[in-house]
Design an enzyme around this catalytic site. Structure first.
Site, PDB file in Angstrom:
ATOM      1  N   ASN A   6      33.112  38.746  39.910  1.00 55.75           N
ATOM      2  CA  ASN A   6      34.196  38.185  39.107  1.00 55.75           C
ATOM      3  C   ASN A   6      34.981  39.349  38.502  1.00 55.75           C
ATOM      4  O   ASN A   6      34.517  39.991  37.561  1.00 55.75           O
ATOM      5  CB  ASN A   6      33.591  37.298  38.004  1.00 55.75           C
ATOM      6  CG  ASN A   6      34.636  36.828  37.015  1.00 55.75           C
ATOM      7  OD1 ASN A   6      35.840  36.899  37.283  1.00 55.75           O
ATOM      8  ND2 ASN A   6      34.183  36.351  35.861  1.00 55.75           N
ATOM      9  N   TRP A   7      36.162  39.583  39.046  1.00 52.55           N
ATOM     10  CA  TRP A   7      36.931  40.767  38.611  1.00 52.55           C
ATOM     11  C   TRP A   7      37.660  40.551  37.297  1.00 52.55           C
ATOM     12  O   TRP A   7      38.200  41.480  36.732  1.00 52.55           O
ATOM     13  CB  TRP A   7      37.948  41.155  39.693  1.00 52.55           C
ATOM     14  CG  TRP A   7      37.340  41.632  40.964  1.00 52.55           C
ATOM     15  CD1 TRP A   7      36.005  41.702  41.280  1.00 52.55           C
ATOM     16  CD2 TRP A   7      38.039  42.134  42.110  1.00 52.55           C
ATOM     17  NE1 TRP A   7      35.847  42.199  42.549  1.00 52.55           N
ATOM     18  CE2 TRP A   7      37.079  42.469  43.081  1.00 52.55           C
ATOM     19  CE3 TRP A   7      39.397  42.312  42.421  1.00 52.55           C
ATOM     20  CZ2 TRP A   7      37.426  42.991  44.329  1.00 52.55           C
ATOM     21  CZ3 TRP A   7      39.749  42.825  43.660  1.00 52.55           C
ATOM     22  CH2 TRP A   7      38.770  43.169  44.602  1.00 52.55           C
ATOM     23  N   LYS A   8      37.712  39.307  36.833  1.00 54.24           N
ATOM     24  CA  LYS A   8      38.453  39.003  35.594  1.00 54.24           C
ATOM     25  C   LYS A   8      39.890  39.532  35.724  1.00 54.24           C
ATOM     26  O   LYS A   8      40.441  39.501  36.815  1.00 54.24           O
ATOM     27  CB  LYS A   8      37.712  39.568  34.381  1.00 54.24           C
ATOM     28  CG  LYS A   8      36.219  39.194  34.413  1.00 54.24           C
ATOM     29  CD  LYS A   8      35.494  39.404  33.139  1.00 54.24           C
ATOM     30  CE  LYS A   8      34.057  38.933  33.307  1.00 54.24           C
ATOM     31  NZ  LYS A   8      33.297  38.928  32.081  1.00 54.24           N
ATOM     32  N   HIS A  90      34.579  29.284  33.359  1.00 56.34           N
ATOM     33  CA  HIS A  90      34.001  30.524  32.842  1.00 56.34           C
ATOM     34  C   HIS A  90      34.064  30.510  31.310  1.00 56.34           C
ATOM     35  O   HIS A  90      35.015  29.980  30.734  1.00 56.34           O
ATOM     36  CB  HIS A  90      34.762  31.730  33.406  1.00 56.34           C
ATOM     37  CG  HIS A  90      34.067  33.012  33.093  1.00 56.34           C
ATOM     38  ND1 HIS A  90      34.208  33.651  31.877  1.00 56.34           N
ATOM     39  CD2 HIS A  90      33.199  33.758  33.808  1.00 56.34           C
ATOM     40  CE1 HIS A  90      33.460  34.738  31.872  1.00 56.34           C
ATOM     41  NE2 HIS A  90      32.832  34.827  33.033  1.00 56.34           N
ATOM     42  N   GLU A  92      34.884  32.655  29.224  1.00 59.78           N
ATOM     43  CA  GLU A  92      36.111  33.234  28.654  1.00 59.78           C
ATOM     44  C   GLU A  92      37.242  32.217  28.668  1.00 59.78           C
ATOM     45  O   GLU A  92      38.090  32.193  27.791  1.00 59.78           O
ATOM     46  CB  GLU A  92      36.486  34.520  29.411  1.00 59.78           C
ATOM     47  CG  GLU A  92      35.558  35.667  29.023  1.00 59.78           C
ATOM     48  CD  GLU A  92      35.322  36.686  30.115  1.00 59.78           C
ATOM     49  OE1 GLU A  92      36.088  36.716  31.105  1.00 59.78           O
ATOM     50  OE2 GLU A  92      34.350  37.452  29.982  1.00 59.78           O
ATOM     51  N   GLU A 156      25.461  31.503  32.828  1.00 58.78           N
ATOM     52  CA  GLU A 156      25.936  32.723  32.184  1.00 58.78           C
ATOM     53  C   GLU A 156      25.801  32.588  30.669  1.00 58.78           C
ATOM     54  O   GLU A 156      26.713  32.081  30.001  1.00 58.78           O
ATOM     55  CB  GLU A 156      27.404  32.981  32.542  1.00 58.78           C
ATOM     56  CG  GLU A 156      27.629  33.207  34.022  1.00 58.78           C
ATOM     57  CD  GLU A 156      28.841  34.089  34.265  1.00 58.78           C
ATOM     58  OE1 GLU A 156      28.715  35.045  35.029  1.00 58.78           O
ATOM     59  OE2 GLU A 156      29.902  33.839  33.670  1.00 58.78           O
ATOM     60  N   GLY A 162      29.166  40.851  29.416  1.00 55.07           N
ATOM     61  CA  GLY A 162      29.901  42.047  29.004  1.00 55.07           C
ATOM     62  C   GLY A 162      29.258  42.791  27.846  1.00 55.07           C
ATOM     63  O   GLY A 162      29.870  43.676  27.254  1.00 55.07           O
ATOM     64  N   SER A 192      25.831  40.690  32.435  1.00 59.84           N
ATOM     65  CA  SER A 192      25.319  42.068  32.446  1.00 59.84           C
ATOM     66  C   SER A 192      24.372  42.354  33.614  1.00 59.84           C
ATOM     67  O   SER A 192      23.375  43.068  33.457  1.00 59.84           O
ATOM     68  CB  SER A 192      24.662  42.416  31.113  1.00 59.84           C
ATOM     69  OG  SER A 192      25.621  42.379  30.062  1.00 59.84           O
ATOM     70  N   GLY A 213      30.216  40.571  36.705  1.00 63.24           N
ATOM     71  CA  GLY A 213      31.517  40.936  36.159  1.00 63.24           C
ATOM     72  C   GLY A 213      31.751  42.434  36.279  1.00 63.24           C
ATOM     73  O   GLY A 213      32.110  42.951  37.334  1.00 63.24           O
ATOM     74  N   GLY A 214      31.521  43.147  35.170  1.00 62.47           N
ATOM     75  CA  GLY A 214      31.835  44.578  35.095  1.00 62.47           C
ATOM     76  C   GLY A 214      31.322  45.402  36.278  1.00 62.47           C
ATOM     77  O   GLY A 214      32.070  46.214  36.837  1.00 62.47           O
TER      78      GLY A 214
HETATM   79  P1  PGA Z   1      29.425  40.859  33.130  1.00 62.76           P
HETATM   80  O1  PGA Z   1      30.270  39.516  33.324  1.00 62.76           O
HETATM   81  O2  PGA Z   1      28.636  41.079  34.384  1.00 62.76           O
HETATM   82  O3  PGA Z   1      30.444  41.923  32.892  1.00 62.76           O
HETATM   83  O4  PGA Z   1      28.518  40.641  31.942  1.00 62.76           O
HETATM   84  C1  PGA Z   1      29.755  38.409  34.014  1.00 62.76           C
HETATM   85  C2  PGA Z   1      30.778  37.314  34.045  1.00 62.76           C
HETATM   86  O5  PGA Z   1      31.493  37.131  33.047  1.00 62.76           O
HETATM   87  O6  PGA Z   1      30.905  36.598  35.053  1.00 62.76           O
END
Ligand code: PGA
Length: 232
Positions: A6-8, A90, A92, A156, A162, A192, A213-214
Site C-alpha cells: 500500500n503506497w499511500k 483503510h 486512514e 490492521e 506506521g 509495521s 505500507g512504509g
Molecule cells: P505500515 O502501513 O506498514 O507503514 O505500518 C500499513 C498500512 O497502512 O497498510
C-alpha cells in the site's frame, strides 16, 4: 500467500515507473504480489507490470459507476485501466476522510460486482484495545462485508500502522482467528510489517499474507518481505 504494497500518497508516475521496472527484475515468482499506487500512477503500473504475475490495485473505489462525485473514481473506470482490485476502508480513510462501515460496505459491494478484488481493512485503535473492545470493533467492521471469493480482509490494528510497533505474532494470530470465525476469507496482517518481522508474522497459521505500507516503498525491502512469505 498474498503480499500487497500500500503506497499511500507516495510515488507519482515517474517514480512508479522506476519501481515497477526494478520489481520486474526482482524474483518474486511463486508469490501472489499486488502493488497499490495512487490513482494517477495506476496506468503506469499496469503498463509496466503487464506480462508479469504482479497485480495492480487502487487504494479506494466509489460505489457508483459514474455521477456527480467530485474527486472519486469508480470500479468500471479502474477495470478499464486493467486494475485488478482495490483497498477499501483503510483506517486512514476512516480517520481522515469520514469513511464509515456503511460506506465501506457500499464500496466493497460495488467493486466486487464490477469484477474487482477487494482488500477490506479492519482493526481497532489503541484505546479500543485497552478498553477490551477489540472483538466488538472487529465484529462490527466485518459484519458489513459480504462473503465473496474475491474478498480478502486485512487486519490492521490502528496502533501498529506506521508506528514501527507491529502486533506480536500471537496478537495477530488471535485477531485473525476471530475474523475468520466471522467470515471465511483470507486475512492479511498489516501494521509495521518489515523484512525482519515478516517471517514470524507470516508463519502464523491464520495469517494469509501481509498488507505492507512504509516497507513496500522500497523494492529491496518489499521483495525481502515477499521472499519471507515463501519460507513461512
Ligand atoms: P505500515 O502501513 O506498514 O507503514 O505500518 C500499513 C498500512 O497502512 O497498510
Amino acid at each position: 500467500m498474498l503480499i500487497a504494497g500500500n503506497w499511500k500518497m507516495f510515488k507519482g508516475p515517474a517514480e512508479t515507473a522506476g519501481f515497477c521496472l526494478e520489481l520486474r527484475r526482482a524474483d518474486v515468482s511463486g508469490i501472489e504480489v499486488v502493488v497499490c499506487p495512487p490513482f494517477v500512477s495506476l496506468a503506469t503500473a499496469v503498463q509496466l507490470l503487464a506480462g508479469t504475475d504482479i497485480a495492480v490495485a487502487a487504494q479506494n473505489v466509489h460505489w457508483d459507476a459514474d455521477g456527480a462525485f467530485t474527486g472519486e473514481v469508480s470500479a468500471p473506470m479502474l477495470r478499464e485501466l486493467g486494475v485488478y482490485g482495490a483497498i477499501v476502508g483503510h483506517s486512514e480513510r476512516r480517520q481522515y476522510f469520514g469513511e464509515t462501515d456503511e460506506t465501506v460496505a457500499r464500496r466493497t459491494e460495488a467493486a466486487l460486482a464490477a469484477g474487482l478484488s477487494v482488500i477490506a481493512c479492519v482493526g481497532e485503535t489503541e484505546t479500543q484495545r485497552e478498553r477490551g473492545e477489540t472483538e466488538d470493533v472487529l465484529r462490527r467492521q466485518v459484519s458489513v462485508l459480504p462473503a465473496d471469493e474475491q474478498l480478502v480482509v486485512a487486519y490492521e490494528p490502528v496502533w501498529a500502522i506506521g508506528t514501527g510497533k507491529s502486533a506480536t505474532a500471537d496478537i495477530a494470530q488471535e485477531a485473525h482467528g476471530f475474523i475468520k470465525s466471522l467470515l471465511d476469507v483470507p486475512v492479511l496482517y498489516g501494521g509495521s510489517v518489515k523484512p525482519d518481522n515478516a517471517a514470524e508474522l507470516l508463519a502464523q497459521p491464520a495469517v494469509d499474507g501481509a498488507l505492507v505500507g512504509g516497507a513496500s516503498l522500497d523494492v529491496d525491502s518489499f521483495t525481502a518481505i515477499c521472499r519471507a512469505s515463501i519460507r513461512s
